[in-house]
Design a protein around this motif. Sequence first.
Motif, PDB file in Angstrom:
ATOM      1  N   PRO A  72       7.232   9.499  -0.916  1.00 16.21           N
ATOM      2  CA  PRO A  72       7.506   8.765  -2.140  1.00 16.21           C
ATOM      3  C   PRO A  72       6.244   8.770  -2.997  1.00 16.21           C
ATOM      4  O   PRO A  72       5.150   8.534  -2.506  1.00 16.21           O
ATOM      5  CB  PRO A  72       7.815   7.354  -1.633  1.00 16.21           C
ATOM      6  CG  PRO A  72       7.123   7.248  -0.330  1.00 16.21           C
ATOM      7  CD  PRO A  72       6.930   8.624   0.218  1.00 16.21           C
ATOM      8  N   VAL A 103       0.825  -1.205   0.000  1.00 18.12           N
ATOM      9  CA  VAL A 103       0.000   0.000   0.000  1.00 18.12           C
ATOM     10  C   VAL A 103       0.854   1.248   0.000  1.00 18.12           C
ATOM     11  O   VAL A 103       1.557   1.516   0.965  1.00 18.12           O
ATOM     12  CB  VAL A 103      -0.880   0.081   1.258  1.00 18.12           C
ATOM     13  CG1 VAL A 103      -1.936   1.145   1.070  1.00 18.12           C
ATOM     14  CG2 VAL A 103      -1.481  -1.247   1.559  1.00 18.12           C
ATOM     15  N   GLU A 112       1.069   4.742   0.887  1.00 18.59           N
ATOM     16  CA  GLU A 112       0.208   5.500   1.791  1.00 18.59           C
ATOM     17  C   GLU A 112      -0.345   6.792   1.198  1.00 18.59           C
ATOM     18  O   GLU A 112      -1.537   7.066   1.280  1.00 18.59           O
ATOM     19  CB  GLU A 112       0.990   5.858   3.063  1.00 18.59           C
ATOM     20  CG  GLU A 112       1.127   4.695   4.021  1.00 18.59           C
ATOM     21  CD  GLU A 112       2.068   5.020   5.154  1.00 18.59           C
ATOM     22  OE1 GLU A 112       3.106   5.653   4.904  1.00 18.59           O
ATOM     23  OE2 GLU A 112       1.753   4.653   6.292  1.00 18.59           O
ATOM     24  N   ILE A 113       0.551   7.585   0.614  1.00 18.53           N
ATOM     25  CA  ILE A 113       0.109   8.888   0.127  1.00 18.53           C
ATOM     26  C   ILE A 113      -0.923   8.736  -0.999  1.00 18.53           C
ATOM     27  O   ILE A 113      -2.012   9.309  -0.914  1.00 18.53           O
ATOM     28  CB  ILE A 113       1.322   9.736  -0.354  1.00 18.53           C
ATOM     29  CG1 ILE A 113       2.359   9.834   0.767  1.00 18.53           C
ATOM     30  CG2 ILE A 113       0.868  11.103  -0.847  1.00 18.53           C
ATOM     31  CD1 ILE A 113       2.015  10.747   1.908  1.00 18.53           C
ATOM     32  N   ARG A 152      10.008  12.434   2.902  1.00 19.55           N
ATOM     33  CA  ARG A 152       9.132  11.376   3.378  1.00 19.55           C
ATOM     34  C   ARG A 152       7.903  11.209   2.493  1.00 19.55           C
ATOM     35  O   ARG A 152       6.877  10.721   2.939  1.00 19.55           O
ATOM     36  CB  ARG A 152       8.715  11.671   4.822  1.00 19.55           C
ATOM     37  CG  ARG A 152       9.877  11.581   5.796  1.00 19.55           C
ATOM     38  CD  ARG A 152       9.526  12.101   7.157  1.00 19.55           C
ATOM     39  NE  ARG A 152       8.491  11.304   7.801  1.00 19.55           N
ATOM     40  CZ  ARG A 152       8.075  11.547   9.033  1.00 19.55           C
ATOM     41  NH1 ARG A 152       8.605  12.537   9.739  1.00 19.55           N
ATOM     42  NH2 ARG A 152       7.131  10.809   9.562  1.00 19.55           N
ATOM     43  N   VAL A 203      -4.325   7.845   0.490  1.00 23.78           N
ATOM     44  CA  VAL A 203      -5.070   8.940   1.102  1.00 23.78           C
ATOM     45  C   VAL A 203      -5.615   9.871   0.018  1.00 23.78           C
ATOM     46  O   VAL A 203      -6.773  10.295   0.056  1.00 23.78           O
ATOM     47  CB  VAL A 203      -4.173   9.712   2.097  1.00 23.78           C
ATOM     48  CG1 VAL A 203      -4.890  10.945   2.626  1.00 23.78           C
ATOM     49  CG2 VAL A 203      -3.768   8.797   3.245  1.00 23.78           C
TER      50      VAL A 203
END
Lengths: 295, 157, 655, 141
Positions: free
Chosen positions: B120, B85, B87-88, B118, B91
Amino acid sequence: MGSRLEFSYYPGCSLEGMNKAYDKSARVVSKELGIDLTELNDWNCCGASAYMSIQELRAHLLSARNLALAEKEKKDLAVVCPACLTTLTKSNRYMGEDPKLRRTIASALKAANLQYLGTVKVRHLLEVIVRDIGEQEVKARVSRPLSDLKVAPYYGCQFTRPFGDFDDKEFPVMLDTLLKWLGAEPVNFPLKAKCCGGMLMTTNEPVGLGLVRSLLDCAAQNGAECVATICPLCHITLEAYQGNVNKRFATSYKLPTLYFTQLMGLAFGFNRKELGINEELISSKHILAKHVEAV
Amino acid sequence: MDYTPREIIAAFRAGLLERVLRSNTVWLCASCYLCTVRCPSGIKLTDIMYELKRLGVEFGLVQEGAIAPVLSKTFVDMVDRYGRVPEIPLVMAVLLKTNPLGILKMIPHGLKLFLRGRMPFWPHRISGISELEKCSGAMTDALVSGLHPGSGAGEEA
Amino acid sequence: MAEKIGVYVCHCGTNIAQTVDCKRVVDYASALPNVTVAREYQYMCSDPGQELIKKDIKELGLTRVVVASCSPLMHEPTFRRAVEEAGLNQFLFEMANIREQCSWISENKEMATERAKSIVGAAVKRVEFQEPLDVKKVPVNPNVLIVGGGITGIEAALQIADSGKKVYLVEKEPTIGGYMARFDKTFPTLDCAACILTPKMVSVGQHPNIELLSYSDVTGFSGYVGNFTARIRRRAKYVEEEECSGCGLCTEKCPVSVPSEFDCGLGKRKAIYRPFPQAVPNVPVIDKDHCLYFTKGVCKVCQKFCPRGAINFEQKETYIDLQVGTAILATGFDLFDASKVKQYGYGRLPNVITSLEFERFSHASGPTGGKILLKNGQMPTSIAILHCIGSRDTNFNEYCSRVCCMYSMKIAHLAHEKTGARVYEFYIDIRAFGKGYEEFYKRILEEETTFIRGKAAEVTDVPQTPAEKGKLVVVAEDTLLGIVRRVPVDMVVLSVGFEPRKDTIETARIFSISRSQDGFFLERHPKLAPVSTASDGIFIAGACQGPKDIPDSVAQGAAAAANALSLIDRKEVTLEPTVAFIDEKSCSGCKICLGLCAYNAITFDETKKVSKVNDALCKGCGVCVAACPSGAIEQRNFTDNQLLAEVESICAAGK
Amino acid sequence: MESNFEPNIVGFLCKWCAYTGADLAGTSRIKYPPNVTPIRVMCSGRVDPVLVMKALSSGADGVLIAGCHPGDCHYTSGNVKTIRRFKLLQRMLTQFGIERDRVRLEWVSASEGERYAQVVENMTETLRTLGPLNWNGSKEA
């Protein structure tokens, strides 16, 4: 020094993204302590809670593939994300207890020529360090004690819950113990194993912020200068949402959050860059300057 | 919390599960497992919450406007596509579907993270993704029976 | 001459007949060799049922009887008596259990019926080989051993001693009185515990028929019903009981002060001490671990001041053997350790206390002289009482401890009366089942105690509002409202439940009795023999059998006394004649059996070169029988022939 | 193997623990396969291996020996002797080519009705899989 401990290492998705510093520092201190972490080749998502909320069996399958890969390496699996720990352990347990589930997963794995016999143990790095490495070895490497640094030891929810019999499920002490070995002073932190609300930040911010606020409040009330974390989600939640909390509740918290591995690394004498200490959203510079010489 | 866990069990017994599924309770559960380890009756409440989430999604019985089911579904899609997953993007995708303006609010956070290296952007696709697909395919039949029998959603008359 | 066997199949109403086709069992039995008659009947244990057997014995000349009904543990004595009344030896009877281990465990009528046939067939085969046996009668020693000097043991001791029988009362603490001596008031009448207990304690101390052995425990117990030998360890008190007048000067002069166990560590005691002023016997003991003489070799102040020269530092622990005919165990309970439930903060949060600690605070001669005080010395203005701590909880003890609801309400009353504080009770259910209990509940409700129906989730000192600051916050779902409530209070009382004594396993082994799943001692029958055990002559009473309040404990103490007295007044008891015996002709003299017998019942006759069994010592386990390489040993009523006949019959039935 | 094979099991139950525990299972109305015919003995230590072999040679498909938990023996240590004897018995079974699972030694206390039911259920299930014994007592079988 005795023989080195060998583990397959499972960083988890969060450490690839916003929590690289956790990954970095975990590798550095493990190496120093004689723990060989070999990253599990081509690991996949553990099947974490969001996945489990939609697909039960496939969530177990995701865990099972990781476990099967680790079994191939004949090593136990070390993780640093407590959510991964719980998810992997859960599948591991349920497959052991429920023959039907075991068979279903086994037949699915077979489609890719994989198999899992159930021999892998999933362990959190903190537990490995405190229990397998121990006080003597850790203390022997402390070259720069975190003298009297007041730290709120924050475990979050899933370190011992629901499966961890290695520490208390409501008031764990392992991180407190480790911090003391490093020369730091773990403050009384009754909310140490309560939920950070991280899961809710995107889906229900008001509730999430309330939880973050009580954590910050409790840490500050008890005199903490920073929060030590063992969970990437707790970590990002506490640091990224402090501003939102301050805005919403008219507070003015400025508590830096540091991974326990970063604090260890500092005490062991590594420099900040090696540990990713310049990457946090709320700077820890001033408090570290006060307590850790020559940082 | 519209319904306390105790009320959920009671609603289940009374065959009134649908109203529970439509409430905010189920998706408010953040899986902290506190109830599971404390329950004096040994009920694995967190697992039950997962089951209820799955039932809700399957039968389309979720609270109106709830974001959590969208997030979970997006999460599954991404894991199925990449094996992990990012993350960014996760979201971002969720906000795009539910609250596009929210993305603007995220910009300051994003910027700070970006400046600290932080953020990617490109998701990593695992090489075993086809392997996983194969396994999933082999399990599709079993999936149907994987639902808890007798978790009588929609029993309400 | 062939035996004439009668077989009687009981329906037990529908208990058996519902799953077992009794008609088919009767038909099957009728066809078995030597069966003269086979009948079925609604209730074999009823008078007409028994008459049926007696009539057949007389009219058909039956020589053997089989009753297929319930477990022999239920009605074997009933039918043995019936058979004997009809002039047949009681051991020419066999019981086939087709209820507990057949009809009740299956829903498959076909299979259950087949099983019943198999069971009855085995009994029929077995009974053929049965022999008439004479029961042995032995005199009963009228002395009674009572273990535990709490209210239960005290009641039992006084009942028995008043009837003129000798009682040895063994108590492990320096004084009798047990938990009750530590309570302030008792529910639901609110009479003071000391007022009703102390006179009884004094009676025990003065009773000519009671020999009180305090500071002692039972380390061994052997023999058989009516004739037991108990080995008692008498710990050294370092005070000569006969010399001591109980003046208390030694305690006064002792320079060492340590936390008092009796006061839950809330108050202090000396190194030479009585747990409380009304102690019986009124003799202090020296706590060796804290006495300066024993730890540092100096002091001896107590010896210097003792006007009677009763202090004896050289005293050693001694062992004595007592001959008794019966024993009553009234060993009581332990309280649940509240610190195990982390979320309530016992041991972590200063003003979270246990119910027993509250009793000590509330007690006029307790550490605070009867005042309820917070750690800072102030009176609480609000108190929460949390029910079911360690009880009704699968994480700890699953059972209900039965007394906590009621004592919690008593505490609510005392707390309100003594402090004027607002009192909250957090409960799951209120269990007020005894006489006057529900009325007491009403009374406490009227005293404006706030009852919140919901098990407390946690007690926290982390405030969420200014009003919660500096308070203990009890978090609970109010299940009547369906909301989570946070109630800030000054003091939290944890109503801890009962647990089996830590040494229950050890005690059970010493007395050869069993424990139930919850760890307490197991009674012979939960309804019909609540104070008896599977071991004849050994009774249990009070909370060692399961959580009980004072009225129930006293009732059980008296019941156990009545049971013991009934046994004593029989003057003699019959022993099961199922002992081992050795056929001298077959005995090769190998002596294997000698080492196997746990009771030293086998001796070797050096002149005849054969082993011999002492009937009185043999308990009839049959271990030697199974081990004898020459088949010379047999056990009466469990002979090889009998067991082999059963085996063969069962195997044949399966074909 | 017959598809609906129901094993015939001889059960030696000690009076104090296992028999009482089995009674409790009944009193509690716990359901389990009615495949055991119980023989009551005073102590599991009374069970002579000859009785077990006799059962197997006469047509029983399995034998259950159940007594008090070690340390809880009503006769102090009778069940310790049972353990020793059982080991011997297991060796004998191997010599005769009989599956070890056909003879079981289990500890069931007087309060473990549920456990007794589980033991029987488990053993019955195992024997259903193993099938009938059909051993006539000779070494060749």
